[in-house]
Design a protein around this motif. Structure first.
Motif, PDB file in Angstrom:
ATOM      1  N   ARG A  24       0.877  -1.267   0.066  1.00 56.51           N
ATOM      2  CA  ARG A  24      -0.147   0.010   0.095  1.00 56.51           C
ATOM      3  C   ARG A  24       0.800   1.264   0.022  1.00 56.51           C
ATOM      4  NH1 ARG A  24      -3.292  -3.410  -1.040  1.00 56.51           N
ATOM      5  NH2 ARG A  24      -5.472  -3.244  -0.417  1.00 56.51           N
ATOM      6  N   THR A  25       1.977   1.181  -0.566  1.00 59.82           N
ATOM      7  CA  THR A  25       2.747   2.238  -1.139  1.00 59.82           C
ATOM      8  C   THR A  25       3.156   2.356  -2.401  1.00 59.82           C
ATOM      9  OG1 THR A  25       5.017   1.303  -0.243  1.00 59.82           O
ATOM     10  CG2 THR A  25       3.564   2.450   1.539  1.00 59.82           C
ATOM     11  N   ILE A  26       3.831   3.405  -2.732  1.00 58.61           N
ATOM     12  CA  ILE A  26       4.259   3.700  -4.254  1.00 58.61           C
ATOM     13  C   ILE A  26       5.651   4.286  -4.053  1.00 58.61           C
ATOM     14  CG2 ILE A  26       4.076   4.609  -6.526  1.00 58.61           C
ATOM     15  CD1 ILE A  26       0.872   4.507  -5.832  1.00 58.61           C
ATOM     16  N   PRO A  27       6.605   3.639  -4.575  1.00 56.98           N
ATOM     17  CA  PRO A  27       7.945   4.173  -4.287  1.00 56.98           C
ATOM     18  C   PRO A  27       7.961   5.538  -5.052  1.00 56.98           C
ATOM     19  CG  PRO A  27       8.053   1.865  -4.831  1.00 56.98           C
ATOM     20  CD  PRO A  27       6.649   2.196  -4.975  1.00 56.98           C
ATOM     21  N   ASN A  28       8.510   6.470  -4.292  1.00 53.21           N
ATOM     22  CA  ASN A  28       8.687   8.010  -5.071  1.00 53.21           C
ATOM     23  C   ASN A  28       9.611   7.572  -6.241  1.00 53.21           C
ATOM     24  OD1 ASN A  28       7.548   9.398  -3.324  1.00 53.21           O
ATOM     25  ND2 ASN A  28       8.946   9.607  -2.007  1.00 53.21           N
ATOM     26  N   ALA A  29      10.684   6.845  -6.348  1.00 48.50           N
ATOM     27  CA  ALA A  29      11.594   6.722  -7.520  1.00 48.50           C
ATOM     28  C   ALA A  29      10.909   6.198  -8.821  1.00 48.50           C
ATOM     29  CB  ALA A  29      12.823   5.610  -7.152  1.00 48.50           C
ATOM     30  N   LEU A  60      -2.685  18.824  -9.496  1.00 46.40           N
ATOM     31  CA  LEU A  60      -3.645  19.892  -8.610  1.00 46.40           C
ATOM     32  C   LEU A  60      -5.039  18.977  -8.317  1.00 46.40           C
ATOM     33  CD1 LEU A  60      -2.716  23.278  -9.925  1.00 46.40           C
ATOM     34  CD2 LEU A  60      -2.012  22.288  -7.744  1.00 46.40           C
ATOM     35  N   LEU A  61      -5.583  18.562  -9.170  1.00 45.48           N
ATOM     36  CA  LEU A  61      -6.836  17.769  -9.193  1.00 45.48           C
ATOM     37  C   LEU A  61      -6.793  16.840  -8.121  1.00 45.48           C
ATOM     38  CD1 LEU A  61      -9.953  17.309  -9.923  1.00 45.48           C
ATOM     39  CD2 LEU A  61      -8.905  15.865 -11.664  1.00 45.48           C
ATOM     40  N   ALA A  62      -5.854  15.864  -8.454  1.00 43.86           N
ATOM     41  CA  ALA A  62      -5.323  14.669  -7.466  1.00 43.86           C
ATOM     42  C   ALA A  62      -5.049  15.138  -6.037  1.00 43.86           C
ATOM     43  CB  ALA A  62      -4.300  13.706  -7.919  1.00 43.86           C
ATOM     44  N   TRP A  63      -4.310  16.340  -5.936  1.00 38.83           N
ATOM     45  CA  TRP A  63      -3.799  16.955  -4.484  1.00 38.83           C
ATOM     46  C   TRP A  63      -5.187  17.069  -3.707  1.00 38.83           C
ATOM     47  CZ3 TRP A  63      -4.321  21.933  -2.550  1.00 38.83           C
ATOM     48  CH2 TRP A  63      -3.786  22.104  -1.329  1.00 38.83           C
ATOM     49  N   LEU A  64      -6.213  17.746  -4.569  1.00 40.18           N
ATOM     50  CA  LEU A  64      -7.511  18.051  -3.852  1.00 40.18           C
ATOM     51  C   LEU A  64      -7.959  16.774  -3.243  1.00 40.18           C
ATOM     52  CD1 LEU A  64      -8.980  20.690  -6.315  1.00 40.18           C
ATOM     53  CD2 LEU A  64      -8.127  21.226  -3.786  1.00 40.18           C
ATOM     54  N   ALA A  65      -8.016  15.818  -3.984  1.00 37.30           N
ATOM     55  CA  ALA A  65      -8.375  14.547  -3.520  1.00 37.30           C
ATOM     56  C   ALA A  65      -7.690  13.879  -2.354  1.00 37.30           C
ATOM     57  CB  ALA A  65      -8.475  13.598  -4.915  1.00 37.30           C
ATOM     58  N   TRP A  66      -6.493  14.195  -2.452  1.00 41.32           N
ATOM     59  CA  TRP A  66      -5.810  13.891  -1.266  1.00 41.32           C
ATOM     60  C   TRP A  66      -5.863  14.564   0.046  1.00 41.32           C
ATOM     61  CZ3 TRP A  66      -1.954  16.811   1.070  1.00 41.32           C
ATOM     62  CH2 TRP A  66      -1.239  16.399   2.192  1.00 41.32           C
ATOM     63  N   ARG A  67      -6.142  15.933  -0.322  1.00 42.54           N
ATOM     64  CA  ARG A  67      -6.556  16.774   0.913  1.00 42.54           C
ATOM     65  C   ARG A  67      -8.096  16.489   1.418  1.00 42.54           C
ATOM     66  NH1 ARG A  67      -4.150  19.770   4.102  1.00 42.54           N
ATOM     67  NH2 ARG A  67      -5.445  21.228   4.098  1.00 42.54           N
ATOM     68  N   CYS A  68      -9.029  16.059   0.572  1.00 41.84           N
ATOM     69  CA  CYS A  68     -10.329  15.253   1.294  1.00 41.84           C
ATOM     70  C   CYS A  68     -10.123  13.809   1.507  1.00 41.84           C
ATOM     71  CB  CYS A  68     -11.443  15.312   0.200  1.00 41.84           C
ATOM     72  SG  CYS A  68     -11.444  17.072  -0.320  1.00 41.84           S
ATOM     73  N   ARG A  69      -8.767  13.260   1.753  1.00 38.92           N
ATOM     74  CA  ARG A  69      -8.494  11.984   2.257  1.00 38.92           C
ATOM     75  C   ARG A  69      -9.301  10.896   1.302  1.00 38.92           C
ATOM     76  NH1 ARG A  69      -6.667  11.926   7.913  1.00 38.92           N
ATOM     77  NH2 ARG A  69      -6.238  14.109   8.526  1.00 38.92           N
ATOM     78  N   VAL A  70      -9.473  10.985  -0.019  1.00 32.46           N
ATOM     79  CA  VAL A  70     -10.084   9.903  -0.984  1.00 32.46           C
ATOM     80  C   VAL A  70      -8.907   9.522  -1.705  1.00 32.46           C
ATOM     81  CG1 VAL A  70     -12.232  10.783  -0.674  1.00 32.46           C
ATOM     82  CG2 VAL A  70     -10.657  11.727  -2.652  1.00 32.46           C
ATOM     83  N   MET A  71      -7.631  10.104  -1.617  1.00 28.37           N
ATOM     84  CA  MET A  71      -6.597   9.357  -2.640  1.00 28.37           C
ATOM     85  C   MET A  71      -5.436   9.547  -1.564  1.00 28.37           C
ATOM     86  SD  MET A  71      -5.614  10.975  -6.363  1.00 28.37           S
ATOM     87  CE  MET A  71      -5.594   9.505  -7.471  1.00 28.37           C
ATOM     88  N   GLY A  72      -4.368   8.508  -1.678  1.00 29.63           N
ATOM     89  CA  GLY A  72      -3.071   8.686  -1.153  1.00 29.63           C
ATOM     90  C   GLY A  72      -1.961   9.497  -1.968  1.00 29.63           C
ATOM     91  N   GLY A  73      -1.033   9.976  -1.171  1.00 32.17           N
ATOM     92  CA  GLY A  73      -0.141  10.748  -1.634  1.00 32.17           C
ATOM     93  C   GLY A  73       0.744  10.371  -2.883  1.00 32.17           C
ATOM     94  N   GLY A  74       1.135   8.871  -2.747  1.00 30.69           N
ATOM     95  CA  GLY A  74       1.604   8.320  -3.886  1.00 30.69           C
ATOM     96  C   GLY A  74       0.860   8.177  -4.967  1.00 30.69           C
ATOM     97  N   ASP A  75      -0.298   7.987  -4.757  1.00 25.84           N
ATOM     98  CA  ASP A  75      -1.283   8.080  -5.920  1.00 25.84           C
ATOM     99  C   ASP A  75      -1.282   9.206  -6.634  1.00 25.84           C
ATOM    100  OD1 ASP A  75      -2.158   5.305  -5.244  1.00 25.84           O
ATOM    101  OD2 ASP A  75      -3.676   6.141  -3.732  1.00 25.84           O
TER     102      ASP A  75
END
Length: 161
Positions: A24-29, A60-75
């Protein structure tokens, strides 16, 4: 650009999806390498600036989803990187295909939840057996989805169509 030229990035995308399933993680590399390959592809197609603008919009769209806790940061990072793999005009299709793949993945997890038996007392040997047991446990308890799978499916679909 030929799909074959993007093969290393697509292999990394597959590896990121498998890593997301297992841990449940995505490597930054992986996200960085995919983004660099996509940027090179956009530069070769002489669409570097539109590609970067489209990837920034996706980020930016995905970052908003992350802020709403519906998407992970790696995603968020992986989806923005994948936006560079496709032509800028295909980015809305990428986002739509990823959302549809995510919805289907969610439905599959919901459908599997009542069907999975309780874990056996003996733990399986080997990495695949342990990964399957862990995934079954996540499905039974309603854990988070490995959304990199949806991102990979959406990206593959968009590149093939």
């Amino acid at each position: 650009m030929a799909l074959l030229a993007l093969a290393p990035a697509l292999a990394l995308l597959l590896a990121a999806a498998l890593h997301d399933i297992a841990a449940r993680t995505i490597p930054n590399a992986a996200s960085l390498a995919i983004a660099l390959a996509g940027l090179a592809a956009r530069a070769l197609a002489e669409e570097a600036l539109p590609g970067l603008a489209a990837a920034l919009a996706v980020f930016l769209l995905a970052w908003l989803a992350w802020r709403c806790r519906v998407m992970g940061g790696g995603d968020v990072k992986l989806l923005a990187a994948c936006a560079l793999l496709v032509p800028p005009a295909a980015v809305p299709s990428l986002v739509l295909a990823t959302a549809i793949a995510g919805g289907l993945l969610g439905l599959a997890y919901l459908a599997l939840r009542p069907l999975l038996p309780a874990p056996a007392a003996a733990r399986p040997g080997g990495l695949p057996g342990r990964a399957l047991r862990a995934e079954a446990w996540r499905i039974r308890r309603g854990g988070p989805l490995p959304y990199a799978v949806a991102i990979a499916l959406g990206t593959f679909f968009t590149l093939l169509v």
